[in-house]
Design a protein around this motif. Sequence first.
Motif, mmCIF file in Angstrom:
data_model
loop_
_atom_site.group_PDB
_atom_site.id
_atom_site.type_symbol
_atom_site.label_atom_id
_atom_site.label_comp_id
_atom_site.label_asym_id
_atom_site.label_seq_id
_atom_site.Cartn_x
_atom_site.Cartn_y
_atom_site.Cartn_z
ATOM 1 N N LEU A 21 13.318 9.505 -9.003
ATOM 2 C CA LEU A 21 13.445 10.297 -7.781
ATOM 3 C C LEU A 21 12.118 10.436 -7.046
ATOM 4 O O LEU A 21 12.087 10.921 -5.912
ATOM 5 C CB LEU A 21 13.973 11.700 -8.103
ATOM 6 N N ILE A 22 11.019 10.031 -7.698
ATOM 7 C CA ILE A 22 9.710 10.146 -7.070
ATOM 8 C C ILE A 22 9.659 9.219 -5.853
ATOM 9 O O ILE A 22 9.920 8.023 -5.958
ATOM 10 C CB ILE A 22 8.584 9.776 -8.053
ATOM 11 N N GLY A 23 9.322 9.768 -4.715
ATOM 12 C CA GLY A 23 9.269 8.976 -3.495
ATOM 13 C C GLY A 23 7.838 8.778 -3.021
ATOM 14 O O GLY A 23 7.158 9.756 -2.718
ATOM 15 N N ILE A 24 7.391 7.540 -2.980
ATOM 16 C CA ILE A 24 6.055 7.224 -2.479
ATOM 17 C C ILE A 24 6.226 6.294 -1.290
ATOM 18 O O ILE A 24 6.757 5.194 -1.413
ATOM 19 C CB ILE A 24 5.180 6.553 -3.550
ATOM 20 N N VAL A 25 5.779 6.737 -0.127
ATOM 21 C CA VAL A 25 5.944 5.977 1.108
ATOM 22 C C VAL A 25 4.709 5.108 1.337
ATOM 23 O O VAL A 25 3.614 5.450 0.895
ATOM 24 C CB VAL A 25 6.164 6.937 2.290
ATOM 25 N N GLY A 26 4.895 4.002 2.022
ATOM 26 C CA GLY A 26 3.737 3.135 2.258
ATOM 27 C C GLY A 26 4.018 2.036 3.237
ATOM 28 O O GLY A 26 4.589 2.268 4.314
ATOM 29 N N LEU A 27 3.659 0.816 2.854
ATOM 30 C CA LEU A 27 3.749 -0.332 3.747
ATOM 31 C C LEU A 27 4.362 -1.523 3.020
ATOM 32 O O LEU A 27 4.001 -1.814 1.874
ATOM 33 C CB LEU A 27 2.355 -0.717 4.252
ATOM 34 N N PRO A 48 2.233 15.087 2.010
ATOM 35 C CA PRO A 48 0.765 15.037 2.107
ATOM 36 C C PRO A 48 0.240 13.622 1.918
ATOM 37 O O PRO A 48 0.641 12.912 0.995
ATOM 38 C CB PRO A 48 0.316 15.964 0.977
ATOM 39 N N PHE A 49 -0.663 13.229 2.813
ATOM 40 C CA PHE A 49 -1.215 11.888 2.755
ATOM 41 C C PHE A 49 -2.205 11.729 1.605
ATOM 42 O O PHE A 49 -2.869 12.688 1.195
ATOM 43 C CB PHE A 49 -1.906 11.541 4.079
ATOM 44 N N THR A 50 -2.307 10.511 1.117
ATOM 45 C CA THR A 50 -3.178 10.187 -0.004
ATOM 46 C C THR A 50 -4.430 9.492 0.504
ATOM 47 O O THR A 50 -4.335 8.393 1.074
ATOM 48 C CB THR A 50 -2.463 9.269 -1.007
ATOM 49 N N GLY A 55 0.828 -1.199 0.000
ATOM 50 C CA GLY A 55 0.000 0.000 0.000
ATOM 51 C C GLY A 55 0.860 1.245 0.000
ATOM 52 O O GLY A 55 2.009 1.234 0.453
ATOM 53 N N PHE A 56 0.315 2.334 -0.552
ATOM 54 C CA PHE A 56 0.972 3.629 -0.539
ATOM 55 C C PHE A 56 0.186 4.577 0.367
ATOM 56 O O PHE A 56 -1.046 4.518 0.416
ATOM 57 C CB PHE A 56 1.040 4.221 -1.942
ATOM 58 N N THR A 57 0.898 5.442 1.064
ATOM 59 C CA THR A 57 0.236 6.362 1.986
ATOM 60 C C THR A 57 0.454 7.826 1.645
ATOM 61 O O THR A 57 -0.408 8.660 1.938
ATOM 62 C CB THR A 57 0.722 6.128 3.425
ATOM 63 N N ASP A 58 1.594 8.159 1.048
ATOM 64 C CA ASP A 58 1.873 9.575 0.809
ATOM 65 C C ASP A 58 2.997 9.752 -0.196
ATOM 66 O O ASP A 58 3.802 8.854 -0.418
ATOM 67 C CB ASP A 58 2.248 10.283 2.119
ATOM 68 N N ASN A 59 3.013 10.931 -0.782
ATOM 69 C CA ASN A 59 4.088 11.325 -1.687
ATOM 70 C C ASN A 59 5.117 12.123 -0.892
ATOM 71 O O ASN A 59 4.799 13.156 -0.301
ATOM 72 C CB ASN A 59 3.540 12.178 -2.836
ATOM 73 N N PHE A 60 6.338 11.622 -0.867
ATOM 74 C CA PHE A 60 7.386 12.210 -0.036
ATOM 75 C C PHE A 60 8.050 13.361 -0.775
ATOM 76 O O PHE A 60 8.675 13.167 -1.819
ATOM 77 C CB PHE A 60 8.414 11.142 0.324
#
Length: 443
Positions: free
Chosen positions: A266-272, A336-338, A134-139
Amino acid sequence: MRSSIQGIAASIGRKSLLILATGLVGLTALSAAPTAFAADRFVPAAAEPGTDIPASTIKFGMRPYADNTFYIIGMKKGWFSDVGISFDPAPYGLKANDSNVTTLLLNGQLDLISEFCPLMLPTYKDSTKLKCVGFTDNFLANAILANPKLKLKTFKEYIAEGKTYEEALKATLAPMKGKTLVGAPQLSDRAFEEYLNKTSGAGFKLQVLDDAKSLVLAKADREDFVNPEGAPIVYTLRQAGWTSLVDIGDLIKYGPGGVDSPIEPLIGIVGLGANSDWVNANQNTLLRFMSVVWHIIDATKADPSLYDLQAPYLNSVAGTDLDGKGVEATVNILHPFTPFAGNAEYYDNNKATSYYANVWSAVIKDFEAHKIIPAGITADDVVWGGPIWHQMVEYKAKTDELLTKINGMTLSSDKQALVDRAKTFYANYDFLDAYRLALAAST
């Protein structure tokens, strides 16, 4: 301990940095990519019969960052327990860090972790067990920060003067010529630093240091240029007057676009991240967990005071001193959270900069080029978040149909109670249990 690689060029091969940063060894003898990826996919489980919420315990770990610890809000509010989930170790899971979290996940000591998922990719030289679920936010916190005493101009200021993208980068980073950038050990930062060094021609050197130690040095006025990993550290330094010379948002806004853009890796997407052995045995538990994630994201948007619940825990693991408003500002500015519906940008919009296949194909290509992983791995081999989110979208649609059907029915008090519970689960993004209860009420 201060790294012994002080002065090493930021353009060093990422394989060497990976060995230093993560402790993984043997990367020079990469095996062929593990086979049978086609069968290595998320397989949904059927909804459980009945109306009880099954109890489950998750071995969960949280990394020490603002967008990796917001789960504490749902824990303290009882939202995870509402869907039958408790954590091991109790009550909040494990305080993990980047030096141990991947190993703990791979060997089954943890089931699920908050994660920047590309950090799991090096394990794919030997195993395909770790998945991004899962993804939660764009870093957006990747930033070169300068000591305020230097009084330097920023990339944005040079752009405002009319300089081109590359001209602005060169002018912004020219003061770093031959200087040292203090960066975090995480592999996720290397691509950003290498790209800036190469594109600007600055030739700065890299000193690898943990965020907490770097923050101490920055507060003591012993650093000139830093690129922290954690958004709370970036926010703290910006609040202290440090100059954001250039950040990932600048590159996304003004840099070259397209699938083949050098910006894409370089796009950073944080999640689980999760161990697939656990996922394959606990699909519905994972759906319930994700429902609380979306619940927290929605609730904090409506009531930012909820960040007061996160701040003490975050400060205890990150070394920061933020109150709830500081955490809120960190989230809004730097990651910002998605929300639930926003996941369509990740999984359905193949033209989006943040579309999973665009981002991950670029990252995988870059890791292959640096001999970190073997050839043959694809985005779908690693990212399971799409089918998981789509399953919840499907449960939402089925629940909508059932509630419409029920709306015209005369119900007993017991079945009306099921409908009321279904609507509560629905409002909190647990569409799985909303569907189960609505189905029971309709039959």
